[in-house]
Design a protein around this motif. Structure first.
Motif, PDB file in Angstrom:
ATOM      1  N   PRO A  37      42.279  35.695  37.509  1.00 19.09           N
ATOM      2  CA  PRO A  37      41.055  35.582  38.315  1.00 19.09           C
ATOM      3  C   PRO A  37      40.105  36.749  38.056  1.00 19.09           C
ATOM      4  O   PRO A  37      40.537  37.868  37.736  1.00 19.09           O
ATOM      5  CB  PRO A  37      41.564  35.613  39.755  1.00 19.09           C
ATOM      6  N   ASP A  38      38.810  36.504  38.224  1.00 18.58           N
ATOM      7  CA  ASP A  38      37.797  37.530  37.957  1.00 18.58           C
ATOM      8  C   ASP A  38      38.003  38.779  38.787  1.00 18.58           C
ATOM      9  O   ASP A  38      37.816  39.890  38.291  1.00 18.58           O
ATOM     10  CB  ASP A  38      36.395  36.967  38.189  1.00 18.58           C
ATOM     11  N   PHE A  39      38.409  38.624  40.061  1.00 20.73           N
ATOM     12  CA  PHE A  39      38.599  39.822  40.887  1.00 20.73           C
ATOM     13  C   PHE A  39      39.772  40.660  40.391  1.00 20.73           C
ATOM     14  O   PHE A  39      39.755  41.883  40.509  1.00 20.73           O
ATOM     15  CB  PHE A  39      38.710  39.481  42.375  1.00 20.73           C
ATOM     16  N   HIS A  40      40.795  40.026  39.798  1.00 19.83           N
ATOM     17  CA  HIS A  40      41.897  40.791  39.207  1.00 19.83           C
ATOM     18  C   HIS A  40      41.426  41.499  37.938  1.00 19.83           C
ATOM     19  O   HIS A  40      41.803  42.644  37.679  1.00 19.83           O
ATOM     20  CB  HIS A  40      43.082  39.882  38.878  1.00 19.83           C
ATOM     21  N   LYS A  41      40.618  40.815  37.144  1.00 20.96           N
ATOM     22  CA  LYS A  41      40.068  41.442  35.938  1.00 20.96           C
ATOM     23  C   LYS A  41      39.255  42.676  36.303  1.00 20.96           C
ATOM     24  O   LYS A  41      39.345  43.710  35.634  1.00 20.96           O
ATOM     25  CB  LYS A  41      39.200  40.446  35.169  1.00 20.96           C
TER      26      LYS A  41
END
Length: 68
Positions: A37-41
């Motif tokens: 997910p983008d927030f993890h990236k």
């Protein structure tokens, strides 16, 4: 063990599953596209940037293990 043997072994283990929640978890894993997910990236990018700017601000793995 080759891939075909691993698949066969996995199917054998799968046939022994009797817990509904275990089956749901397996289905969930198999149905995901494994995309981060983008927030993890964003978290990973921030941590990498922090490490690049502060390469000595680290904790040794053995120290972490000993405290847990």
């Amino acid at each position: 063990m080759d891939l075909a043997a691993r698949k066969y072994h996995f199917i054998e283990m799968l046939m022994k599953v009797e817990n509904e929640s275990v089956m749901e978890q397996l289905e969930s894993v198999l149905n995901t596209d494994n995309e981060i997910p983008d927030f993890h990236k964003a978290i990973l990018i921030d941590r990498l940037e922090h490490h690049k700017n502060n390469p000595t601000d680290v904790v040794r793995w053995n120290d972490v293990k000993d405290t847990w």
